[in-house]
Design a protein around this motif. Structure first.
Motif, PDB file in Angstrom:
ATOM      1  N   PRO A   1       0.800  -1.230   0.000  1.00  0.00           N
ATOM      2  CA  PRO A   1       0.000   0.000   0.000  1.00  0.00           C
ATOM      3  C   PRO A   1       0.832   1.279   0.000  1.00  0.00           C
ATOM      4  O   PRO A   1       0.284   2.365  -0.150  1.00  0.00           O
ATOM      5  CB  PRO A   1      -0.802  -0.118   1.301  1.00  0.00           C
ATOM      6  CG  PRO A   1       0.087  -0.906   2.207  1.00  0.00           C
ATOM      7  CD  PRO A   1       0.816  -1.886   1.314  1.00  0.00           C
TER       8      PRO A   1
ATOM      9  N   ARG B   1      -1.425   3.788   1.496  1.00  0.00           N
ATOM     10  CA  ARG B   1      -2.874   3.612   1.404  1.00  0.00           C
ATOM     11  C   ARG B   1      -3.343   2.690   2.519  1.00  0.00           C
ATOM     12  O   ARG B   1      -2.554   1.915   3.069  1.00  0.00           O
ATOM     13  CB  ARG B   1      -3.237   2.991   0.043  1.00  0.00           C
ATOM     14  CG  ARG B   1      -2.622   3.643  -1.177  1.00  0.00           C
ATOM     15  CD  ARG B   1      -3.157   5.034  -1.404  1.00  0.00           C
ATOM     16  NE  ARG B   1      -4.614   5.034  -1.591  1.00  0.00           N
ATOM     17  CZ  ARG B   1      -5.198   4.954  -2.793  1.00  0.00           C
ATOM     18  NH1 ARG B   1      -4.475   4.847  -3.890  1.00  0.00           N
ATOM     19  NH2 ARG B   1      -6.512   4.986  -2.884  1.00  0.00           N
ATOM     20  N   ASP B   2      -4.632   2.730   2.835  1.00  0.00           N
ATOM     21  CA  ASP B   2      -5.148   1.811   3.851  1.00  0.00           C
ATOM     22  C   ASP B   2      -5.142   0.380   3.330  1.00  0.00           C
ATOM     23  O   ASP B   2      -4.576  -0.517   3.952  1.00  0.00           O
ATOM     24  CB  ASP B   2      -6.560   2.233   4.276  1.00  0.00           C
ATOM     25  CG  ASP B   2      -6.526   3.424   5.227  1.00  0.00           C
ATOM     26  OD1 ASP B   2      -5.500   3.617   5.901  1.00  0.00           O
ATOM     27  OD2 ASP B   2      -7.524   4.156   5.299  1.00  0.00           O
TER      28      ASP B   2
ATOM     29  N   LEU C   1      -4.834  -1.689  -0.621  1.00  0.00           N
ATOM     30  CA  LEU C   1      -4.703  -1.580  -2.074  1.00  0.00           C
ATOM     31  C   LEU C   1      -4.618  -2.984  -2.669  1.00  0.00           C
ATOM     32  O   LEU C   1      -3.797  -3.792  -2.248  1.00  0.00           O
ATOM     33  CB  LEU C   1      -3.463  -0.770  -2.441  1.00  0.00           C
ATOM     34  CG  LEU C   1      -3.327  -0.341  -3.905  1.00  0.00           C
ATOM     35  CD1 LEU C   1      -4.479   0.562  -4.328  1.00  0.00           C
ATOM     36  CD2 LEU C   1      -1.999   0.357  -4.142  1.00  0.00           C
TER      37      LEU C   1
ATOM     38  N   GLY D   1      -8.610   0.609  -4.301  1.00  0.00           N
ATOM     39  CA  GLY D   1      -8.164   1.036  -2.980  1.00  0.00           C
ATOM     40  C   GLY D   1      -9.318   1.351  -2.046  1.00  0.00           C
ATOM     41  O   GLY D   1     -10.420   1.692  -2.479  1.00  0.00           O
TER      42      GLY D   1
ATOM     43  N   GLU E   1      -9.967   3.686   1.531  1.00  0.00           N
ATOM     44  CA  GLU E   1      -9.478   4.629   2.530  1.00  0.00           C
ATOM     45  C   GLU E   1     -10.529   4.748   3.624  1.00  0.00           C
ATOM     46  O   GLU E   1     -11.701   5.025   3.344  1.00  0.00           O
ATOM     47  CB  GLU E   1      -9.211   6.006   1.901  1.00  0.00           C
ATOM     48  CG  GLU E   1      -8.064   6.023   0.913  1.00  0.00           C
ATOM     49  CD  GLU E   1      -6.725   5.642   1.524  1.00  0.00           C
ATOM     50  OE1 GLU E   1      -6.464   6.010   2.692  1.00  0.00           O
ATOM     51  OE2 GLU E   1      -5.946   4.955   0.848  1.00  0.00           O
TER      52      GLU E   1
ATOM     53  N   TYR F   1      -3.636  10.492  -4.012  1.00  0.00           N
ATOM     54  CA  TYR F   1      -3.265   9.087  -3.867  1.00  0.00           C
ATOM     55  C   TYR F   1      -3.329   8.357  -5.211  1.00  0.00           C
ATOM     56  O   TYR F   1      -2.426   7.593  -5.576  1.00  0.00           O
ATOM     57  CB  TYR F   1      -4.188   8.375  -2.874  1.00  0.00           C
ATOM     58  CG  TYR F   1      -4.147   8.906  -1.468  1.00  0.00           C
ATOM     59  CD1 TYR F   1      -3.050   9.629  -0.991  1.00  0.00           C
ATOM     60  CD2 TYR F   1      -5.215   8.689  -0.589  1.00  0.00           C
ATOM     61  CE1 TYR F   1      -3.026  10.113   0.303  1.00  0.00           C
ATOM     62  CE2 TYR F   1      -5.184   9.170   0.711  1.00  0.00           C
ATOM     63  CZ  TYR F   1      -4.094   9.890   1.148  1.00  0.00           C
ATOM     64  OH  TYR F   1      -4.067  10.362   2.431  1.00  0.00           O
ATOM     65  N   ASP F   2      -4.426   8.576  -5.952  1.00  0.00           N
ATOM     66  CA  ASP F   2      -4.587   7.909  -7.238  1.00  0.00           C
ATOM     67  C   ASP F   2      -3.516   8.360  -8.231  1.00  0.00           C
ATOM     68  O   ASP F   2      -2.958   7.540  -8.975  1.00  0.00           O
ATOM     69  CB  ASP F   2      -5.975   8.184  -7.811  1.00  0.00           C
ATOM     70  CG  ASP F   2      -7.082   7.469  -7.034  1.00  0.00           C
ATOM     71  OD1 ASP F   2      -6.748   6.711  -6.097  1.00  0.00           O
ATOM     72  OD2 ASP F   2      -8.261   7.677  -7.359  1.00  0.00           O
TER      73      ASP F   2
ATOM     74  N   THR G   1     -10.731   4.300  -6.029  1.00  0.00           N
ATOM     75  CA  THR G   1     -10.660   4.313  -4.569  1.00  0.00           C
ATOM     76  C   THR G   1     -12.041   4.554  -3.979  1.00  0.00           C
ATOM     77  O   THR G   1     -12.799   5.391  -4.468  1.00  0.00           O
ATOM     78  CB  THR G   1      -9.703   5.410  -4.072  1.00  0.00           C
ATOM     79  OG1 THR G   1      -8.396   5.162  -4.589  1.00  0.00           O
ATOM     80  CG2 THR G   1      -9.639   5.433  -2.549  1.00  0.00           C
TER      81      THR G   1
END
Length: 333
Positions: A50, A57-58, A60, A73, A75, A91-92, A134
């Protein structure tokens, strides 16, 4: 007991571990993005690192399925984060940047770029990126109020020419989805009832035992330190949640009475605040309200807040207004 400053991190870990299960993850994606169709198969999901660039990330996953390859993903948001559309876009984009860096590195190593356009671009026209989707899961007791898309962060009159970005948001407290995965459906439905303080519903609906790990996830989503710790200390691996909630509520009522009497005597401002009905249908602080002893009521509310008891439990136990609870919170700062 979990320290307050560390509790959200612990909750995040429990929730992340739950969604790293491919069956839970696939069911969430299918329900929220594909109207319950079984498009994403658990066997086609692969958990990936992640950490992308400087961010983690939380959860992925890489999905190799019917429509090609996608990064998917999750979050988790325990409280509302105002610039969340920007963060998700960031993030993306980092997922795309990471792929671009790899492509450019491979071409430099192979030395296979030929045209001026390829040298300028660093990649070939035939190169492709893996898209990223996400989902933000929000576990707050109140509706998400601000900023659902990037344009909500702008202050201009004409947005027609702007390329917008809207995040995929699930608000658990008002979620109406039904999930085919039994554990996922149980987690979301029970968390929803806890967030909305529907304790009678919980007693009537959830009398069956559930795995301890699932119960910990529910307590984490509800941001309830007392309930989490109580379940954590259970020796049994099967938890009856209605019993756990009742024990926690009885403890909170008992502690509220003791603390209320002690603090009331110290301050001399309350004359026997009654925290009512043992069945959990408390009329809470009734005498304090009738006599207008707001200071005494606030004293007990502050004591409960300091114990880490969640807003929904306090409102259910005491019967006070959300405005008075907010006033007590402000008094702690």
């Amino acid at each position: 007991m979990i320290q307050k400053e560390n509790s959200f991190g612990t909750f995040d870990q429990e929730i992340n571990a739950f969604f790293k299960d491919a069956h839970h993850f696939a069911c969430l994606i299918n329900t929220c993005l594909y109207q319950g169709q079984e498009i994403v198969k658990p066997e086609n999901l692969m958990l990936v690192d992640p950490k992308i660039q400087a961010y983690t990330r939380d959860v992925l996953m890489l999905w190799n399925g019917r429509y090609g390859s996608y990064y998917l993903g999750i979050e988790n948001q325990l409280i509302e984060n105002y610039p969340m559309p920007y963060h998700i876009l960031q993030y993306d984009c980092l997922v795309y940047k990471d792929q671009m860096d790899i492509l450019e590195k491979e071409h430099r190593k192979k030395k296979d770029l030929r045209s001026s356009e390829e040298f300028l671009s660093g990649i070939k026209a035939s190169d492709r990126l893996i898209p990223c989707i996400t989902i933000v899961i929000y576990y707050g007791t109140r509706p998400w109020q601000y900023h659902f898309e990037m344009k909500d962060l702008f202050d201009v009159k004409d947005m027609s020419s702007l390329i917008d970005f809207k995040m995929n948001l699930i608000e658990v407290h008002s979620d109406t989805h039904r999930y085919k995965d039994k554990e996922l459906d149980l987690v979301f439905s029970m968390t929803k009832d806890i967030l909305n303080a529907n304790f009678n519903t919980i007693r009537n609906k959830y009398k069956q035992g559930i795995p301890k790990q699932v119960a910990l996830v529910i307590a984490s989503m509800a941001k309830d330190e007392e309930l989490y710790q109580q379940i954590k200390e259970e020796e049994k691996e099967v938890i009856v949640m209605c019993e756990s909630l009742d024990r926690m509520r009885e403890k909170a009522i008992s502690e509220g009475i003791i603390l209320g009497r002690r603090d009331g005597l110290i301050q001399g401002k309350t004359e026997g605040i009654q925290i009512g009905r043992i069945q959990g249908e408390s009329e809470g602080l009734q005498k304090g309200r009738i006599q207008g002893k707001e200071e005494g009521v606030l004293t007990v509310l502050k004591s409960l807040l300091k114990k880490g008891i969640s807003d929904s439990y306090i409102l259910e136990i005491t019967g006070v207004s959300s405005e008075l609870l907010m006033k007590a919170k402000q008094g702690l700062n």
